[in-house]
Design a protein around this motif. Structure first.
Motif, PDB file in Angstrom:
ATOM      1  N   GLN A   6       0.876  -1.183   0.000  1.00 34.83           N
ATOM      2  CA  GLN A   6       0.000   0.000   0.000  1.00 34.83           C
ATOM      3  C   GLN A   6       0.912   1.232   0.000  1.00 34.83           C
ATOM      4  O   GLN A   6       2.077   1.133   0.354  1.00 34.83           O
ATOM      5  N   ASP A   7       0.348   2.384  -0.366  1.00 28.29           N
ATOM      6  CA  ASP A   7       1.138   3.611  -0.263  1.00 28.29           C
ATOM      7  C   ASP A   7       1.561   3.818   1.182  1.00 28.29           C
ATOM      8  O   ASP A   7       0.818   3.486   2.110  1.00 28.29           O
ATOM      9  N   LYS A   8       2.759   4.351   1.349  1.00 28.79           N
ATOM     10  CA  LYS A   8       3.337   4.657   2.673  1.00 28.79           C
ATOM     11  C   LYS A   8       3.593   3.414   3.522  1.00 28.79           C
ATOM     12  O   LYS A   8       3.923   3.528   4.690  1.00 28.79           O
ATOM     13  N   GLU A   9       3.418   2.214   2.937  1.00 24.28           N
ATOM     14  CA  GLU A   9       3.694   1.017   3.743  1.00 24.28           C
ATOM     15  C   GLU A   9       5.199   0.813   3.835  1.00 24.28           C
ATOM     16  O   GLU A   9       5.948   1.167   2.924  1.00 24.28           O
ATOM     17  N   LYS A  67       9.481   4.065   2.884  1.00 20.57           N
ATOM     18  CA  LYS A  67       8.049   3.789   2.748  1.00 20.57           C
ATOM     19  C   LYS A  67       7.681   3.790   1.275  1.00 20.57           C
ATOM     20  O   LYS A  67       8.237   4.546   0.486  1.00 20.57           O
ATOM     21  N   PHE A  68       6.708   2.955   0.923  1.00 19.64           N
ATOM     22  CA  PHE A  68       6.348   2.775  -0.480  1.00 19.64           C
ATOM     23  C   PHE A  68       5.888   4.106  -1.108  1.00 19.64           C
ATOM     24  O   PHE A  68       5.018   4.780  -0.570  1.00 19.64           O
ATOM     25  N   TYR A 103      19.067  -6.572   0.070  1.00 15.94           N
ATOM     26  CA  TYR A 103      17.842  -6.987  -0.614  1.00 15.94           C
ATOM     27  C   TYR A 103      16.727  -6.005  -0.310  1.00 15.94           C
ATOM     28  O   TYR A 103      16.528  -5.622   0.843  1.00 15.94           O
ATOM     29  N   ILE A 104      16.020  -5.607  -1.365  1.00 20.08           N
ATOM     30  CA  ILE A 104      14.735  -4.928  -1.154  1.00 20.08           C
ATOM     31  C   ILE A 104      13.704  -5.800  -1.846  1.00 20.08           C
ATOM     32  O   ILE A 104      13.834  -6.045  -3.044  1.00 20.08           O
ATOM     33  N   ASP A 105      12.736  -6.296  -1.097  1.00 18.75           N
ATOM     34  CA  ASP A 105      11.662  -7.094  -1.691  1.00 18.75           C
ATOM     35  C   ASP A 105      12.240  -8.224  -2.555  1.00 18.75           C
ATOM     36  O   ASP A 105      11.815  -8.431  -3.692  1.00 18.75           O
ATOM     37  N   ASP A 106      13.249  -8.919  -2.029  1.00 14.27           N
ATOM     38  CA  ASP A 106      13.889 -10.054  -2.720  1.00 14.27           C
ATOM     39  C   ASP A 106      14.693  -9.687  -3.953  1.00 14.27           C
ATOM     40  O   ASP A 106      15.192 -10.565  -4.642  1.00 14.27           O
ATOM     41  N   GLY A 137       2.419  -0.372 -10.604  1.00 21.33           N
ATOM     42  CA  GLY A 137       1.218  -0.640  -9.809  1.00 21.33           C
ATOM     43  C   GLY A 137       1.583  -0.624  -8.333  1.00 21.33           C
ATOM     44  O   GLY A 137       2.175   0.322  -7.835  1.00 21.33           O
ATOM     45  N   ASN A 138       1.281  -1.730  -7.619  1.00 20.19           N
ATOM     46  CA  ASN A 138       1.620  -1.758  -6.190  1.00 20.19           C
ATOM     47  C   ASN A 138       2.752  -2.747  -5.910  1.00 20.19           C
ATOM     48  O   ASN A 138       2.843  -3.328  -4.849  1.00 20.19           O
ATOM     49  N   ARG A 139       3.614  -2.951  -6.905  1.00 10.96           N
ATOM     50  CA  ARG A 139       4.733  -3.880  -6.704  1.00 10.96           C
ATOM     51  C   ARG A 139       6.056  -3.213  -7.051  1.00 10.96           C
ATOM     52  O   ARG A 139       6.111  -2.336  -7.908  1.00 10.96           O
ATOM     53  N   ILE A 140       7.106  -3.675  -6.404  1.00 12.88           N
ATOM     54  CA  ILE A 140       8.441  -3.149  -6.701  1.00 12.88           C
ATOM     55  C   ILE A 140       9.048  -3.993  -7.823  1.00 12.88           C
ATOM     56  O   ILE A 140       9.083  -5.216  -7.726  1.00 12.88           O
TER      57      ILE A 140
END
Length: 540
Positions: A6-9, A67-68, A103-106, A137-140
């Motif tokens: 999510q945003d700011k996650e 944060k995202f 690592y960020i998000d694998d 979208g909502n993925r890195i």
């Protein structure tokens, strides 16, 4: 694992390991160098898998607050009090070209610790991590790191470490986010295609040769033998019978040391099954995208294919009239695990001495032992019992003579030892270019992803090995030597010796490794790899 945000996650930046660039396997915890940790503390802990524990993944939280989709302006996150001791640690790291991995998000990110100026007197540390993260979208889907802010290392000063985060929209699909780490120009090079084609030609040539030898010579032999049967008894006693027909009463005599022999053959079948299944799985699923998943898969498949080992080993041992089948089952089950664990144990001592992250934790060792005893052994037992009952009766076409024939003198090049040495050359020739690619992906920073090639090479290797052993066995039996079992096994298994010799060449000319730890790691695991390969080839 790879999550949607999510945003700011919160997005976690994990610090993995740091180590010399030229020694890929020599890695240490990131914070074993006197880096400082960011201020943010609360963090959900990360659980590692078996494969990661064995490969020395040591994830620690960096303390950076990310944060995202929330840009961070350049900000200081901590400072290092540089005393003499810490400066020496950094200088040593910079001298040895230390890299660190995060690592960020694998997604892996690599950065370099620092650099020295030309004359090698002043050392500089990179203090500013500039992260650019691409989202779809909502993925890195993409992460880039630029190291900036060179600061000279002077004792008794404070060094401020800073970072910034910039989020940008990216068109990379989530499924393709690993493509930028792959190196098609290296793996799909013309040489690679050419070597496959080359091996293929060799296979056709060999198969042709074998079929020609067998068709022509066997037809000639049969003609000779049938002509002799038409003569009357008087002439036949004077006739000169020679060749493989002479040893028909001895050829099914059990091999020497049947216990070890059948255990080796069983293990060979199992290694072959594992290679086949793992390559097929790797072709379907992209195993390179998750840390340690390749190793975890291999361990799981190895444990699951144990009945194969038991079946082939047990039935062969029973056919050779072996009595101590329980002992054979134990040896067959633990041959490969003991070899791998023994090497790992030895290298572990060195790793602990070096405080490297490769040192395998005690819990992981216990887990691996449990797999051996509670999974591999029972499955092996099932296989052995099946093998003994389904195909354990000897069904030879002719009786074995009570008295072994004397083996006549033969030319030097027909001696088993010579046949064994020459047998390994062709199989090695058909795979050594692929070896180069596999070695490079394991010992250098390349991700191996062309499993289709590997599959082809495995098939080619099988065919070549089968042809070579048939020819070797024919020559041996023609020289009236009936001790063919070990010769046929070893003439293929000697491929391992050539692969090991090649790994020496590779070490000295293709890599820049140094240090006791990396060297023993390299030669230890290369020995295991070559032996396993040899046992696999020998089973044909």
């Amino acid at each position: 694992r790879a999550a949607t945000y999510q945003d700011k996650e919160e997005v976690v930046l994990w610090m993995n390991t740091v180590g010399p660039y030229h020694n890929r396997q020599e890695t240490y915890k990131y914070f074993s160098l006197p880096f400082c940790v960011g201020s943010k503390k609360s963090i959900s802990h990360y659980h590692e898998t078996l494969g990661e524990a064995l490969q020395g993944v040591e994830l620690e939280f960096s303390g950076l607050d990310i944060k995202f989709k929330d840009d961070v302006m350049p900000a200081t996150y901590c400072e290092i009090d540089l005393d003499k001791e810490k400066r020496d640690a950094f200088v040593y790291a910079i001298k040895n070209h230390y890299w660190y991995q995060m690592y960020i998000d694998d997604l892996p990110i690599w950065g370099i610790v620092g650099e020295a100026d030309e004359n090698g007197e002043d050392y500089y540390l990179w203090t500013y991590k500039k992260l650019e993260i691409g989202f779809n979208g909502n993925r890195i889907v993409d992460v880039n790191l630029t190291s900036e802010g060179k600061v000279k290392l002077v004792p008794n000063t404070k060094i401020q470490m800073s970072y910034s985060v910039k989020w940008k929209k990216s068109d990379v699909k989530f499924e393709d986010r690993f493509d930028k780490y792959l190196d098609p120009s290296f793996f799909q090079h013309r040489i690679h295609w050419f070597s496959i084609f080359n091996s293929f030609m060799m296979v056709i040539f060999l198969v042709g040769l074998v079929s020609m030898i067998l068709m022509r010579t066997l037809r000639k032999d049969y003609a000779r033998y049938s002509k002799e049967e038409e003569m009357d008894d008087m002439d036949r006693d004077l006739g000169d019978e020679y060749g493989w027909k002479q040893v028909h009463g001895d050829v099914f005599r059990p091999s020497s040391h049947p216990l070890i022999f059948s255990s080796l053959i069983g293990s060979g079948c199992q290694i072959f099954a594992v290679s086949l299944i793992v390559i097929i799985v790797a072709m379907i699923e992209d195993l390179y995208t998750e840390r340690g998943s390749m190793l975890s898969t291999a361990i799981f498949v190895y444990a699951a294919t144990s009945p194969v080992n038991g079946y082939f080993g047990g039935s062969l041992y029973a056919r050779q009239g072996g009595r101590r089948w329980i002992k054979q089952m134990f040896i067959g089950a633990f041959l490969i695990p003991a070899m791998v664990c023994g090497t790992a144990f030895f290298i572990n001592f060195i790793a602990i001495y070096y405080h490297a992250s490769r040192a395998i934790p005690f819990g992981t060792m216990v887990a691996v032992c449990c797999i051996c005893f509670f999974v591999i052994l029972p499955l092996n037992l099932v296989g052995t019992i099946l093998g003994r009952n389904l195909s354990g009766q000897p069904n030879f076409p002719c009786r074995v003579n009570a008295v072994p024939r004397p083996i006549p003198e033969k030319k030097w090049f027909m001696e088993p030892a010579v046949i064994v040495c020459l047998g390994g050359i062709l199989p090695f020739g058909s795979i050594f270019i692929e070896m180069y690619f596999i070695f490079t992906s394991f010992w250098a920073y390349k991700i191996y992803y062309v499993y289709g090639f590997m599959m082809l090479v495995l098939v080619i290797l099988c065919i070549v090995t089968v042809c070579v052993t048939i020819v070797c066995t024919y020559f041996l039996l023609n020289a009236e030597d009936y001790r063919w079992q070990w010769t046929s096994f070893l003439s293929a298994a000697s491929t391992a010796i050539y692969v090991y010799m090649y790994s020496f060449y590779y070490y000295f000319f293709k890599t820049k490794m140094y240090g006791l730890f990396q060297t023993s790691f390299y030669f230890g695991y290369m020995a295991v790899f070559s032996t396993a390969l040899g046992i696999m080839c020998g089973k044909f």
